[in-house]
Design a protein around this motif. Structure first.
Motif, PDB file in Angstrom:
ATOM      1  N   MET A   1       0.850  -1.202   0.000  1.00 38.00           N
ATOM      2  CA  MET A   1       0.000   0.000   0.000  1.00 38.00           C
ATOM      3  C   MET A   1       0.883   1.249   0.000  1.00 38.00           C
ATOM      4  N   VAL A   2       0.398   2.313  -0.589  1.00 43.65           N
ATOM      5  CA  VAL A   2       1.141   3.567  -0.651  1.00 43.65           C
ATOM      6  C   VAL A   2       0.183   4.732  -0.443  1.00 43.65           C
ATOM      7  N   GLY A   3       0.779   5.900  -0.193  1.00 43.34           N
ATOM      8  CA  GLY A   3       0.002   7.123  -0.133  1.00 43.34           C
ATOM      9  C   GLY A   3       0.154   7.893  -1.433  1.00 43.34           C
ATOM     10  N   LEU A   4      -0.941   8.460  -1.951  1.00 44.67           N
ATOM     11  CA  LEU A   4      -0.882   9.264  -3.160  1.00 44.67           C
ATOM     12  C   LEU A   4      -1.404  10.660  -2.797  1.00 44.67           C
ATOM     13  N   LYS A   5      -0.622  11.671  -3.145  1.00 46.42           N
ATOM     14  CA  LYS A   5      -0.978  13.034  -2.764  1.00 46.42           C
ATOM     15  C   LYS A   5      -0.952  13.885  -4.027  1.00 46.42           C
ATOM     16  N   MET A   6      -1.909  14.780  -4.165  1.00 48.03           N
ATOM     17  CA  MET A   6      -1.935  15.599  -5.386  1.00 48.03           C
ATOM     18  C   MET A   6      -2.641  16.917  -5.097  1.00 48.03           C
ATOM     19  N   ASN A   7      -2.474  17.850  -5.983  1.00 47.36           N
ATOM     20  CA  ASN A   7      -3.255  19.087  -5.930  1.00 47.36           C
ATOM     21  C   ASN A   7      -4.313  19.015  -7.025  1.00 47.36           C
ATOM     22  N   ALA A   8      -5.529  19.510  -6.690  1.00 45.86           N
ATOM     23  CA  ALA A   8      -6.623  19.422  -7.649  1.00 45.86           C
ATOM     24  C   ALA A   8      -7.426  20.708  -7.622  1.00 45.86           C
ATOM     25  N   PRO A   9      -7.899  21.168  -8.774  1.00 45.12           N
ATOM     26  CA  PRO A   9      -8.784  22.329  -8.783  1.00 45.12           C
ATOM     27  C   PRO A   9     -10.095  21.960  -8.086  1.00 45.12           C
ATOM     28  N   ALA A  10     -10.625  22.895  -7.303  1.00 39.77           N
ATOM     29  CA  ALA A  10     -11.849  22.600  -6.543  1.00 39.77           C
ATOM     30  C   ALA A  10     -12.966  22.138  -7.473  1.00 39.77           C
ATOM     31  N   SER A  11     -12.967  22.652  -8.689  1.00 36.05           N
ATOM     32  CA  SER A  11     -14.050  22.327  -9.616  1.00 36.05           C
ATOM     33  C   SER A  11     -14.043  20.856 -10.052  1.00 36.05           C
TER      34      SER A  11
ATOM     35  N   SER B   1      -4.727  10.179  -0.567  1.00 31.66           N
ATOM     36  CA  SER B   1      -5.488   8.938  -0.486  1.00 31.66           C
ATOM     37  C   SER B   1      -4.549   7.749  -0.349  1.00 31.66           C
ATOM     38  N   ILE B   2      -5.063   6.697   0.273  1.00 31.67           N
ATOM     39  CA  ILE B   2      -4.296   5.470   0.494  1.00 31.67           C
ATOM     40  C   ILE B   2      -4.792   4.410  -0.488  1.00 31.67           C
ATOM     41  N   MET B   3      -3.874   3.747  -1.169  1.00 30.63           N
ATOM     42  CA  MET B   3      -4.318   2.693  -2.095  1.00 30.63           C
ATOM     43  C   MET B   3      -3.172   1.697  -2.317  1.00 30.63           C
ATOM     44  N   SER B   4      -3.496   0.627  -3.021  1.00 29.22           N
ATOM     45  CA  SER B   4      -2.450  -0.352  -3.307  1.00 29.22           C
ATOM     46  C   SER B   4      -1.635   0.080  -4.520  1.00 29.22           C
ATOM     47  N   GLU B   5      -0.426  -0.472  -4.641  1.00 27.14           N
ATOM     48  CA  GLU B   5       0.418  -0.131  -5.788  1.00 27.14           C
ATOM     49  C   GLU B   5      -0.266  -0.507  -7.104  1.00 27.14           C
ATOM     50  N   LYS B   6      -1.043  -1.567  -7.070  1.00 33.59           N
ATOM     51  CA  LYS B   6      -1.755  -1.950  -8.288  1.00 33.59           C
ATOM     52  C   LYS B   6      -2.784  -0.908  -8.678  1.00 33.59           C
ATOM     53  N   GLU B   7      -3.485  -0.355  -7.675  1.00 36.76           N
ATOM     54  CA  GLU B   7      -4.462   0.678  -7.991  1.00 36.76           C
ATOM     55  C   GLU B   7      -3.785   1.935  -8.543  1.00 36.76           C
ATOM     56  N   VAL B   8      -2.586   2.222  -8.061  1.00 38.00           N
ATOM     57  CA  VAL B   8      -1.858   3.381  -8.583  1.00 38.00           C
ATOM     58  C   VAL B   8      -1.691   3.264 -10.094  1.00 38.00           C
ATOM     59  N   ARG B   9      -1.367   2.044 -10.553  1.00 38.50           N
ATOM     60  CA  ARG B   9      -1.182   1.834 -11.990  1.00 38.50           C
ATOM     61  C   ARG B   9      -2.428   2.249 -12.762  1.00 38.50           C
ATOM     62  N   ARG B  10      -3.579   1.917 -12.234  1.00 36.16           N
ATOM     63  CA  ARG B  10      -4.836   2.235 -12.899  1.00 36.16           C
ATOM     64  C   ARG B  10      -5.217   3.706 -12.760  1.00 36.16           C
ATOM     65  N   VAL B  11      -5.003   4.245 -11.549  1.00 40.68           N
ATOM     66  CA  VAL B  11      -5.549   5.563 -11.194  1.00 40.68           C
ATOM     67  C   VAL B  11      -4.768   6.702 -11.827  1.00 40.68           C
ATOM     68  N   VAL B  12      -3.449   6.558 -11.895  1.00 41.33           N
ATOM     69  CA  VAL B  12      -2.627   7.698 -12.307  1.00 41.33           C
ATOM     70  C   VAL B  12      -3.000   8.234 -13.695  1.00 41.33           C
ATOM     71  N   PRO B  13      -3.134   7.379 -14.706  1.00 39.39           N
ATOM     72  CA  PRO B  13      -3.496   7.946 -16.009  1.00 39.39           C
ATOM     73  C   PRO B  13      -4.831   8.705 -15.971  1.00 39.39           C
ATOM     74  N   GLU B  14      -5.777   8.196 -15.184  1.00 41.76           N
ATOM     75  CA  GLU B  14      -7.060   8.891 -15.101  1.00 41.76           C
ATOM     76  C   GLU B  14      -6.943  10.233 -14.389  1.00 41.76           C
ATOM     77  N   LEU B  15      -6.149  10.266 -13.308  1.00 40.61           N
ATOM     78  CA  LEU B  15      -5.978  11.523 -12.580  1.00 40.61           C
ATOM     79  C   LEU B  15      -5.347  12.583 -13.472  1.00 40.61           C
ATOM     80  N   LEU B  16      -4.391  12.167 -14.277  1.00 44.72           N
ATOM     81  CA  LEU B  16      -3.739  13.128 -15.167  1.00 44.72           C
ATOM     82  C   LEU B  16      -4.768  13.718 -16.142  1.00 44.72           C
TER      83      LEU B  16
END
Lengths: 291, 291, 291, 291, 291, 291
Positions: F220-230, F260-275
């Motif tokens: 498990m890892v922590g993922l931190k980011m900045n996001a526009p409120a909108s 957010s806290i998630m597994s390394e596998k979820e990071v693989r999926r989530v990162v492209p979508e977050l970008l």
């Protein structure tokens, strides 16, 4: 197939020493980590790796014809087998294993009779029960899966029966040896049926002869020298009397060639004396077997 | 400087075995990880580490006078060199290398002729091309940088030509050997010009003699015993007939000293018989060389 | 207890080689990482591990009766001891240690005399001071705890006196050897009092004889062959003259058995000649000791 | 099966670093010594171990969809593939590989043009031939199976083209670098057909993004501190401007929490300045990825 | 060149720990077995490997500007240097080194005063002489090259002064600690001239700050949780008071985010209490530095 | 002494993993090869090394208060203990151990019922007897000291009950799994008396909480980011719903910080979508515990 001998190699602490000994005796046994059936360069043998604790049982049943294991486990299992000979693996480095009765260093126990009603942990449950039963001392014997010393240190039992060579692990754990219960050396076992089969018995005896020849050569060397015929009696007296020296004439000379087998320790003693007696050209050479 | 022989030591899988063999033969070759020019305690030799794949080429050109390499690579390069002798490095542990034709286990190929039009991966491109050309089977041969087994498993090619000793890696990858194409042992090579130079040829023959003497002594031992003169004929018959035993009189005795060379396997057979025939004081001693 | 010899084993770089040499000589010395008192299978000896730097001091005081150490440290301490013999541990792989005077590669120093007023770092302070004092060259000698090469590289001193075998570390650090100051080999030392005690002296001489016999056998082998009596003179001439060969009659034959001791290097030369002269059944066997 | 990406892992010197990088990126690749098909915890990928020398060929043919290999071998094979991105494996310890032209230290060659008519040994035959052909310099390029440095030392060729990172092996062999011919880093390759397939392209881009994020985090850390609102501007100026710091209010306080990403080297510079500016509670924490 | 700091890395037992600590602090120091001059990724530093025994001398002379060594050797050499700070390398595994006065277990010595006229062996000759001189106890102090324990076991001296962490080696040799003479930790030293140079002093303080920050983070972690605003006071009380927690509002919620630094041991105590107080989403993350 | 918990560490295959897990949980357990009593940096615990086979017995008797062992051995011994929780040591690399019924590959046995009257070898005698007794299948169960696979290969028994993770050793021996008899994971055990003692129960629960927190953080890892409120709603939807993300305002901005806290596998999926959704400054950081 009567012309194959099923032979048990002891898996575990004796394994490498056994393979090494067979190698000196002229058999290449190759153990693979992936198989329990070591290869051997002898069409008349088939090898299996078997735990020493189970060797007696399988030899007794005739599942294997012969094998090597510690005498302790043969006795533990009360296996009905033929003990062909002892195998004292190394005169130099290996002492016989001793099974000893051990208590905490602050215990008041002085002999087995002081353990009336006590709990004893050991891997050798059968032997231990018989030992105390023969002496009419009622005890509770528990099987120990290992780390036996820790149990008496920690009060999980009153005493243990454990194997040791030098006693140093026992001392290091702050324990005390009450007395020795049994001394054990590796033995070559045969099943009664294999021993009754002439071909198998001859094969087992061949193996025994060559293994013992290799063991006999440990720490032994050949010493060869030239000696004046006039001194040959004095020189012969100095040599160890175990085996007669081999003496032969030298060509065109009244010197003799003298050759004798002895231990390295005897060489230390003998060489200075031989030099004083006029021996010349002394050389020492290694031996593989003494038969 | 005509009195120095340039000698090629095969870099890679034969490297340690070659150095070890030279050591038994009486030459100390010292390989440093920082230099491609091993030292040797012989002023008449100069050693170089050379890949077996390139040994033939450099011996052919005379860049080096002689060297050791697998016969497979000599043939691959069709090198025009003198093959002085084979070097079967170890009768006990090393089998000749076999180059085999290999396909997937579910392939229907039964012989080389079934590979008409196929793609074959191999490190031995030249040999493989000639092999199929001689049989008039058109194939596409591709150079493989290694991990050749994987290519046929994965469908990157239809078959491979690969080296193996026991076939176990091939089986472990779920592949099937169609047939053997070539068997290879290490050989001692000389360039035609070195072979024509009397000094160099004598030097190469000296090396060959001593290397072969060391190889011949592998697994061989000397057996020495005392025997009554009356039994000498019977005892002599039991001994292997490879070389005549050396027999000499003992001093002041009608016993004889008998000495014979044999393999460790023969010792296993011979010793029980010698004991029955009355031989005494039997000892076995190791050998370095049999010339 | 006059019948025990206190013997010093040199701790450090000579330690393993010393134990190995004693083993060849017939003594089992067992060093435990937990004790400074190695065991030995000889009731007449008691061993201690002692730094070579301190061996001379303790032998001089008679705290130990005898020991092995480099001659450099014996001289450094100006120890008043008996040097029984040199121990050139290995003719093949070990060269004598050389203490050399070393400067930076861009230094202008050409000889010790150019170091007037300089600072010199070394572990061998006493020897270095005496060396320069004898030559009337005033220098400042500082004790170095190690990593001595670095000091001259970095300008912490003007020169160093350091030990080397091949000079390669010195070259690798970009330094230059000005000259050799002392060559050192291991020596067997005895205290003057032990040497005056007949029992101890005999014991020390026994040890010296057997250690030297083992060293003498390094790289040496026995060569045995059968030869026709008619060629015996020619064959004898080819053999090294170090020791006379042992020649004996063969049974019922006019062939002779010839046996000779020589180095492995001589074998390389001798074997081709023996074959030409008609020798047969040539074998080479290993030796443990030549006394 | 369109939803699986066939991916080539480079066997050999990049192998462990590649597996390690994938691990940081979130994929567990498990390589077994018995199989050329590493496991991976992603149902959308299928991995194969492939030599870097052959990676370009198999990607070009589409046998595999994508893979990692050195750019040198891609160019050697003139593979028609898509280079997705560079993979500079480690900013700290790994430098780009350089292919250099090397001659003996006593050679007079000063540039490629001085090699007119020369013999050049190299593993990179195609590239080397093209390099010299483009410059109209006729040379004879020979394939080298390795130990290429030795060939120029020993006069087997006039020059070599060899790979190096620091040039130290070349110097240690007493050779001289004439000039650099090519610099190479690992690259992520895709076949043109995979790149044209939307699902495969997206998968390849996912892999590229996460591998690059892991590489970007090497040597980078997070720095977090509390700062008085009044100093926030000064503190922000000190921080590296690569990414804006994340600043948030603290509860019931006019202090702010400031968090910034920077390299370990910048931390060395920044910390003393932050302390002077009144930052408090500074902590540094490790990062896995920077996306 | 005033903008380079010459820094001494202690060769030997502290070497790896020092390199490891610098790595945590943000400096890559690379030690090669072939060089005494470790590389470092900071143009403002130049590193040298120096024995701890000599560090004080070279810092005192200004040959190097600063370095790390045990305080014991600084005091032994009575070096006139600035002690910048202590470096307690590891709170968890490394205890301060203690120099103790040791005698045989059957000695009657109870304190230093009982050693009137005795011989004492030690590596720390200067310190030991001063220690006894200050107490007016005449003793004979001898330099020991190591294996010091053996000397008192064997009666070569009456007592030793030796370094120990836990005393276990001393007990294992059957010896007894009379009393502690000095406790020693690694210290960061600077020369008086470097300390007087503003640029060098600032550089040394930068190094000291970052090394100490890394040491401070050993065994420390960050704990982050969400907490209802109503419980924030109770939660804050449970947290260690070393540093105030960082508290911030969560978006669109009356929960707060709380973040605190504490040791792993405190985590064990704090977590059960936080759960009882209603904290949620507690995570623990690692730290590199606490400044 | 009621405020100490006696805790059993499983000696053998789980030993290192257990120590490693405690380390992550905040306890330093130090195992010495000379002692069965590991040290621990917690005054409220006392550790002992105990074989998993005996753990149940000693916990049942209350000799130790709690311990970790495989559930298989707890059931084998029918120990009357409290199972506090499961310890699935590693989601990534360790699968539960399976005890399986195994026969030779040419056996006709298809299920337990086909073993009527057969001999079965196993280390788990009690469990196996009960298993067949419950099904009314009479069998002869023999204790095996190990190398159990070999027994069925060699006809020493008809079937075995053996432990496996992947079945690969069984297949490699040419055997066949008939069916699974039991799946086993490590469990944390407590004695009934310790569980009834409030202090001990709380201590055991503290240990359980922290061990489980460490296991929960694996992969498990922590993922931190900045996001526009909108975009905050869209971004929140992409994140795994296991735990709510922590969202806070940024200073002087309408961007939000999202963690957010998630597994390394979820990071693989989530990162492209977050970008794609416009998240910036995404970093991933490691976690020690998730509570």
């Amino acid at each position: 197939m009567s012309n194959v001998l099923n032979f048990g190699i002891p898996k575990g602490s004796l394994e490498n020493a056994t393979v090494e000994l067979f190698k000196k005796a002229g058999w290449q046994i190759s153990i693979s980590s992936r198989s329990y059936f070591p290869g051997v360069d002898d069409n008349e043998m088939h090898c299996k790796l078997i735990r020493p604790q189970e060797m007696g049982k399988y030899v007794e049943r005739g599942t294997i014809d012969a094998g090597i294991a510690g005498r302790d486990w043969v006795r533990e299992n009360e296996a009905d087998v033929v003990e062909v000979c002892e195998m004292v693996y190394s005169k130099v480095s290996r002492r016989p294993a001793r099974w000893v009765l051990v208590v905490g260093s602050d215990s008041t126990v002085q002999g087995p009779e002081d353990l009336h009603g006590a709990t004893i942990s050991t891997e050798l449950v059968g032997f231990t029960k018989r030992y105390f039963a023969e002496r009419n001392i009622p005890v509770n014997v528990e099987f120990s899966w290992g780390a036996t010393e820790a149990k008496v240190v920690d009060g999980l039992c009153d005493a243990i029966v454990e194997v040791t060579e030098t006693g140093s692990t026992i001392k290091a754990n702050g324990l005390r040896i009450v007395c020795d219960l049994m001394e054990s050396v590796p033995v070559l076992l045969a099943s009664t049926s294999a021993w009754a089969d002439p071909w198998k018995r001859e094969k087992i005896e061949q193996i025994a002869t060559l293994l013992k020849s290799s063991l006999a050569a440990e720490g032994m060397v050949g010493l060869k020298m030239n000696a004046p015929a006039s001194r040959i009696e004095a020189i012969t007296k100095v040599l160890p009397s175990l085996k007669n020296p081999t003496i032969s004439h030298l060509y065109n000379s009244d010197w003799l060639s003298v050759e004798s087998i002895m231990s390295e320790k005897e060489v230390r003693r003998v060489v200075p004396e031989l030099l004083k007696l006029g021996a010349e050209g002394i050389i020492e050479y290694p031996l593989n077997k003494i038969i």
